[in-house]
Enzyme design. Sequence first.
Site, PDB file in Angstrom:
ATOM      1  N   ILE A  76       0.813  -1.220   0.000  1.00  0.00           N
ATOM      2  CA  ILE A  76       0.000   0.000   0.000  1.00  0.00           C
ATOM      3  C   ILE A  76       0.846   1.269   0.000  1.00  0.00           C
ATOM      4  CG2 ILE A  76      -1.967  -1.111   1.107  1.00  0.00           C
ATOM      5  CD1 ILE A  76      -1.077   0.186   3.738  1.00  0.00           C
ATOM      6  N   GLY A  77       2.157   1.127   0.102  1.00  0.00           N
ATOM      7  CA  GLY A  77       2.970   2.334   0.085  1.00  0.00           C
ATOM      8  C   GLY A  77       4.419   2.043   0.385  1.00  0.00           C
ATOM      9  N   SER A  78       5.196   3.116   0.417  1.00  0.00           N
ATOM     10  CA  SER A  78       6.613   3.006   0.755  1.00  0.00           C
ATOM     11  C   SER A  78       7.012   4.226   1.547  1.00  0.00           C
ATOM     12  CB  SER A  78       7.468   2.897  -0.511  1.00  0.00           C
ATOM     13  OG  SER A  78       7.317   4.037  -1.329  1.00  0.00           O
TER      14      SER A  78
ATOM     15  N   GLY B  79      10.512   6.279   3.476  1.00  0.00           N
ATOM     16  CA  GLY B  79      11.786   6.728   2.954  1.00  0.00           C
ATOM     17  C   GLY B  79      12.756   5.591   2.726  1.00  0.00           C
ATOM     18  N   PHE B  80      12.572   4.490   3.469  1.00  0.00           N
ATOM     19  CA  PHE B  80      13.558   3.418   3.420  1.00  0.00           C
ATOM     20  C   PHE B  80      12.950   2.033   3.271  1.00  0.00           C
ATOM     21  CE2 PHE B  80      14.579   6.663   6.641  1.00  0.00           C
ATOM     22  CZ  PHE B  80      15.491   7.389   5.899  1.00  0.00           C
ATOM     23  N   GLY B  81      11.643   1.896   3.311  1.00  0.00           N
ATOM     24  CA  GLY B  81      11.055   0.565   3.291  1.00  0.00           C
ATOM     25  C   GLY B  81       9.708   0.531   2.611  1.00  0.00           C
ATOM     26  N   LEU B  82       9.160  -0.681   2.511  1.00  0.00           N
ATOM     27  CA  LEU B  82       7.849  -0.902   1.901  1.00  0.00           C
ATOM     28  C   LEU B  82       6.829  -1.239   2.975  1.00  0.00           C
ATOM     29  CD1 LEU B  82       8.947  -3.053  -1.177  1.00  0.00           C
ATOM     30  CD2 LEU B  82       8.613  -0.575  -1.059  1.00  0.00           C
TER      31      LEU B  82
ATOM     32  N   ASP C  47      10.935  14.600  13.893  1.00  0.00           N
ATOM     33  CA  ASP C  47      10.556  14.758  12.479  1.00  0.00           C
ATOM     34  C   ASP C  47       9.051  14.993  12.338  1.00  0.00           C
ATOM     35  OD1 ASP C  47      11.172  14.969   9.783  1.00  0.00           O
ATOM     36  OD2 ASP C  47      10.895  12.834   9.400  1.00  0.00           O
TER      37      ASP C  47
END
Length: 508
Positions: free
Chosen positions: A35-37, A39-42, A166
Amino acid sequence: MPPKRNEKYKLPIPFPEGKVLDDMEGNQWVLGKKIGSGGFGLIYLAFPTNKPEKDARHVVKVEYQENGPLFSELKFYQRVAKKDCIKKWIERKQLDYLGIPLFYGSGLTEFKGRSYRFMVMERLGIDLQKISGQNGTFKKSTVLQLGIRMLDVLEYIHENEYVHGDIKAANLLLGYKNPDQVYLADYGLSYRYCPNGNHKQYQENPRKGHNGTIEFTSLDAHKGVALSRRSDVEILGYCMLRWLCGKLPWEQNLKDPVAVQTAKTNLLDELPQSVLKWAPSGSSCCEIAQFLVCAHSLAYDEKPNYQALKKILNPHGIPLGPLDFSTKGQSINVHTPNSQKVDSQKAATKQVNKAHNRLIEKKVHSERSAESCATWKVQKEEKLIGLMNNEAAQESTRRRQKYQESQEPLNEVNSFPQKISYTQFPNSFYEPHQDFTSPDIFKKSRSPSWYKYTSTVSTGITDLESSTGLWPTISQFTLSEETNADVYYYRIIIPVLLMLVFLALFFL
């Protein structure tokens, strides 16, 4: 500090739908569609094998095992985001919910010869970046409510020795089951600022400078200082300013971190006017200016007064309700006459300036200058005489304040003939709107939000409406009255100080 956002991490190879993952607790999770990604993973939908679900209520985040961000995020969730811990905090603080995603498990898996780390979390809805206006703005009532909800989250994670680092609209997500709720996600930059109760020391490291999302990151992060609680509060202040105004003073220089740092320094040094001038037409930034004044006054290792910060954003304590972009939220456009905006800004500037000056008088600001309160106390112990004089001065200040508060407040309404009415959001905020009628309403109503200021030195709320300055004017406090009060006070304190000086000299 955790890895920087700009470090390059490769996204993992997509897993096939239906792959089964075994977490460290022995639970099995079946992967659904991607369903998405991040900055560094799925990110995949996930279903527990022991409780089949028609609609996935969990997600799995997958990264290469060697990637740092997911490891940092995993440690945060393991220590902080357990369901029982969050439930106890909600009961203790009497909250309706806490905007932290629940953690369900984690583990390692192999696929095509590579090792992967995965984490199972509560499924959330859409992020606020996707539902904000074309210029990324929200209504003022929404901005203030988001600020309060994030303060709830920050207080909890700070109490558990972590900072987020963040905060931004892309990391604020609506609840999946309840879109009236908002959650702070993505703890890849979270940092344990106080491991085992020992606060990190203030130390600048230019090689680690400008960490985080450059648009919102704190001055400490720009300097390469390890994040602390004041960083999160400062970042939240920048976010609220951006959500309300649609822009920040340094947006044209985002490719130059040093220029952004300089612009942020100027903004904080020139408060409150530097923030008030960014107010959109028909609104004001009084609350945000006051919020940033408090954030800027915090020492590196100082605990923020979360309740006082919430009081700035919601001075009347109106119960929070659905956000105006949720399924139940409703909103009404508010029109403020141009003349009223001018008067309000002048009044806000005057009052916030007084509050800012009072902070400067009461606190040593040589750090932002480079040292925390704790470090300063250790390195430069005060002599006994100086300490006593300082305490006497503080006591004198408190006495004068109490005396001033006992006087009848000056009637400043003559210069602001108006009453306060409210535009109502069902079960949500009432947003102040000035109508220019009778001044008598001020005798019955509470002061507007921009008349309130909260000092980080004390936990009380000072009503600046009843004062035209930090010290009484001649009309409030005559010379003879002040002299009489001082004579009585110093008849007691001077002999005590002399005795302490004598004892100090005798034992040295």
